[in-house]
Motif scaffolding. Structure first.
Motif, PDB file in Angstrom:
ATOM      1  N   ALA A 187       0.299  19.688  10.174  1.00  0.00           N
ATOM      2  CA  ALA A 187       0.102  18.267  10.465  1.00  0.00           C
ATOM      3  C   ALA A 187      -1.284  17.805  10.017  1.00  0.00           C
ATOM      4  N   ILE A 188      -2.278  18.617  10.245  1.00  0.00           N
ATOM      5  CA  ILE A 188      -3.640  18.273   9.833  1.00  0.00           C
ATOM      6  C   ILE A 188      -3.752  18.289   8.309  1.00  0.00           C
ATOM      7  N   ARG A 189      -3.120  19.238   7.681  1.00  0.00           N
ATOM      8  CA  ARG A 189      -3.165  19.338   6.216  1.00  0.00           C
ATOM      9  C   ARG A 189      -2.513  18.114   5.561  1.00  0.00           C
ATOM     10  N   ALA A 190      -1.491  17.574   6.199  1.00  0.00           N
ATOM     11  CA  ALA A 190      -0.743  16.450   5.621  1.00  0.00           C
ATOM     12  C   ALA A 190      -1.441  15.108   5.779  1.00  0.00           C
ATOM     13  N   ALA A 191      -2.481  15.053   6.605  1.00  0.00           N
ATOM     14  CA  ALA A 191      -3.068  13.768   6.998  1.00  0.00           C
ATOM     15  C   ALA A 191      -4.053  13.197   5.983  1.00  0.00           C
ATOM     16  N   ILE A 206       1.423  11.322  13.250  1.00  0.00           N
ATOM     17  CA  ILE A 206       1.862  12.610  13.789  1.00  0.00           C
ATOM     18  C   ILE A 206       1.143  12.898  15.102  1.00  0.00           C
ATOM     19  N   ASP A 207       1.914  13.132  16.149  1.00  0.00           N
ATOM     20  CA  ASP A 207       1.356  13.552  17.438  1.00  0.00           C
ATOM     21  C   ASP A 207       1.478  15.069  17.492  1.00  0.00           C
ATOM     22  N   LEU A 256     -10.778  23.342  12.241  1.00  0.00           N
ATOM     23  CA  LEU A 256      -9.490  23.480  11.562  1.00  0.00           C
ATOM     24  C   LEU A 256      -9.312  22.397  10.509  1.00  0.00           C
ATOM     25  N   ALA A 257      -9.679  21.167  10.839  1.00  0.00           N
ATOM     26  CA  ALA A 257      -9.580  20.076   9.867  1.00  0.00           C
ATOM     27  C   ALA A 257     -10.480  20.348   8.664  1.00  0.00           C
ATOM     28  N   ARG A 258     -11.644  20.904   8.927  1.00  0.00           N
ATOM     29  CA  ARG A 258     -12.566  21.236   7.838  1.00  0.00           C
ATOM     30  C   ARG A 258     -11.955  22.301   6.924  1.00  0.00           C
ATOM     31  N   GLU A 259     -11.300  23.290   7.535  1.00  0.00           N
ATOM     32  CA  GLU A 259     -10.633  24.336   6.745  1.00  0.00           C
ATOM     33  C   GLU A 259      -9.552  23.740   5.842  1.00  0.00           C
ATOM     34  N   GLU A 260      -8.860  22.730   6.364  1.00  0.00           N
ATOM     35  CA  GLU A 260      -7.774  22.114   5.606  1.00  0.00           C
ATOM     36  C   GLU A 260      -8.255  20.969   4.711  1.00  0.00           C
ATOM     37  N   LYS A 261      -9.584  20.750   4.723  1.00  0.00           N
ATOM     38  CA  LYS A 261     -10.193  19.703   3.882  1.00  0.00           C
ATOM     39  C   LYS A 261      -9.628  18.318   4.184  1.00  0.00           C
ATOM     40  N   SER A 262      -9.391  18.051   5.462  1.00  0.00           N
ATOM     41  CA  SER A 262      -8.883  16.757   5.901  1.00  0.00           C
ATOM     42  C   SER A 262      -9.992  15.987   6.607  1.00  0.00           C
ATOM     43  N   PRO A 263     -10.203  14.720   6.246  1.00  0.00           N
ATOM     44  CA  PRO A 263     -11.253  13.928   6.899  1.00  0.00           C
ATOM     45  C   PRO A 263     -10.936  13.677   8.369  1.00  0.00           C
ATOM     46  N   MET A 300       0.841  -1.189   0.000  1.00  0.00           N
ATOM     47  CA  MET A 300       0.000   0.000   0.000  1.00  0.00           C
ATOM     48  C   MET A 300       0.875   1.236   0.000  1.00  0.00           C
ATOM     49  N   GLY A 301       0.338   2.373  -0.508  1.00  0.00           N
ATOM     50  CA  GLY A 301       1.051   3.620  -0.373  1.00  0.00           C
ATOM     51  C   GLY A 301       1.006   4.068   1.074  1.00  0.00           C
ATOM     52  N   ALA A 302       1.965   4.872   1.483  1.00  0.00           N
ATOM     53  CA  ALA A 302       2.022   5.297   2.878  1.00  0.00           C
ATOM     54  C   ALA A 302       0.751   6.045   3.270  1.00  0.00           C
ATOM     55  N   LYS A 303       0.257   5.767   4.462  1.00  0.00           N
ATOM     56  CA  LYS A 303      -0.887   6.477   5.016  1.00  0.00           C
ATOM     57  C   LYS A 303      -0.400   7.380   6.143  1.00  0.00           C
ATOM     58  N   VAL A 304      -0.883   8.614   6.130  1.00  0.00           N
ATOM     59  CA  VAL A 304      -0.491   9.598   7.146  1.00  0.00           C
ATOM     60  C   VAL A 304      -1.675   9.873   8.063  1.00  0.00           C
ATOM     61  N   PHE A 305      -1.475   9.647   9.346  1.00  0.00           N
ATOM     62  CA  PHE A 305      -2.495   9.915  10.350  1.00  0.00           C
ATOM     63  C   PHE A 305      -1.982  11.008  11.285  1.00  0.00           C
ATOM     64  N   THR A 306      -2.840  11.964  11.589  1.00  0.00           N
ATOM     65  CA  THR A 306      -2.507  12.995  12.567  1.00  0.00           C
ATOM     66  C   THR A 306      -3.471  12.905  13.738  1.00  0.00           C
ATOM     67  N   ILE A 307      -2.921  12.794  14.946  1.00  0.00           N
ATOM     68  CA  ILE A 307      -3.751  12.816  16.144  1.00  0.00           C
ATOM     69  C   ILE A 307      -3.780  14.255  16.631  1.00  0.00           C
ATOM     70  N   ALA A 308      -4.962  14.850  16.630  1.00  0.00           N
ATOM     71  CA  ALA A 308      -5.092  16.273  16.947  1.00  0.00           C
ATOM     72  C   ALA A 308      -6.218  16.493  17.942  1.00  0.00           C
ATOM     73  N   GLN A 309      -5.983  17.405  18.849  1.00  0.00           N
ATOM     74  CA  GLN A 309      -7.011  17.789  19.820  1.00  0.00           C
ATOM     75  C   GLN A 309      -6.520  19.027  20.556  1.00  0.00           C
ATOM     76  N   GLN A 310      -7.273  20.117  20.426  1.00  0.00           N
ATOM     77  CA  GLN A 310      -6.862  21.355  21.081  1.00  0.00           C
ATOM     78  C   GLN A 310      -6.892  21.227  22.592  1.00  0.00           C
ATOM     79  N   LYS A 311      -7.832  20.468  23.104  1.00  0.00           N
ATOM     80  CA  LYS A 311      -7.940  20.317  24.558  1.00  0.00           C
ATOM     81  C   LYS A 311      -6.838  19.403  25.076  1.00  0.00           C
ATOM     82  N   GLY A 312      -6.102  19.869  26.082  1.00  0.00           N
ATOM     83  CA  GLY A 312      -5.080  19.045  26.697  1.00  0.00           C
ATOM     84  C   GLY A 312      -5.698  17.933  27.521  1.00  0.00           C
ATOM     85  N   GLY A 313      -4.940  16.867  27.735  1.00  0.00           N
ATOM     86  CA  GLY A 313      -5.395  15.780  28.578  1.00  0.00           C
ATOM     87  C   GLY A 313      -6.365  14.824  27.926  1.00  0.00           C
ATOM     88  N   ALA A 314      -6.478  14.885  26.599  1.00  0.00           N
ATOM     89  CA  ALA A 314      -7.422  14.010  25.901  1.00  0.00           C
ATOM     90  C   ALA A 314      -6.846  12.629  25.621  1.00  0.00           C
TER      91      ALA A 314
END
Length: 213
Positions: A103-107, A90-91, A130-137, A1-15
């Protein structure tokens, strides 16, 4: 498979971003994938975990690499790692600044851990926007779910209102997640047949399917 890029994102700390990243990385590595983890969180918790792992295991497990990166090099490094690995994870930092946006744009898929409480759900909205702005699922992952907890209709409505899909797999609130990380390991290595390991394995599989792997 081609490489898959996942970004774990959350503005709230402690998630539980970093905890999730470490366990997913080891789960995918155990399945035979080569995995590169990019740590752009200023706290560098994932990098610290990997150093403990290296000290305990030498090569830290074949097929797993963790890089700590800052600033403008993030996208270039992600592209480079994607050429050499099956999965790049990506963390991201808890604040929505330039590095998180890159990171979100690359995912191929943005993973957003959410604890099942109203405050956590409300605090998740900026990350989704933010993910919606970057058109990332986006995929919402219920994390640190208390035993025998059931989502109320009101809580489910709040989650639905965020606009991101919700993962079928959920991650429980279990002490073994933290205790395994303190040893530089994952739940799949500490207790391979335990509930925590089964939850991570199920999520790891679902994420690959949703990313089209």
């Amino acid at each position: 498979m081609g490489a898959k890029v996942f970004t774990i994102a959350q503005q709230k700390g402690g998630a539980g971003k970093t905890t999730l990243a470490a366990h997913l990385a080891v789960a995918w590595t155990a399945q035979g994938y080569s995995v590169a983890v990019v740590d752009i969180d200023p706290q560098m918790s994932l990098t610290a975990w990997f150093r403990v792992r290296e000290a305990a295991q030498g090569d830290a497990g074949a097929g797993l690499l963790v890089n700590q990166i800052k600033g403008w090099r993030v996208r270039a490094e992600v592209d480079k790692l994607a050429g050499d690995h099956d999965i790049v994870l990506i963390d991201s930092p808890p604040h929505m600044e330039t590095e998180a946006r890159v990171a979100i744009r690359a995912a191929d898929l943005v993973i957003v851990p959410v604890q099942p409480s109203p405050m956590d759900v409300w605090a998740t909205r900026p990350t989704i926007e933010l993910a919606r702005e970057e058109k990332s699922p986006v995929l919402l992952v219920l994390n640190r779910v208390p035993p025998r907890a059931k989502l109320t209709d009101a809580m489910q409505a709040e989650l639905d209102a965020l606009g991101g899909e919700q993962a079928e797999a959920q991650i429980g609130n279990r002490v073994v997640f933290a205790s395994a990380l303190s040893e530089g390991r994952s739940v799949g290595e500490v207790s391979p047949t335990g509930k925590a390991a089964r939850e991570i394995k199920a999520l790891a599989k679902e994420l690959l399917v949703r990313a089209g792997a």
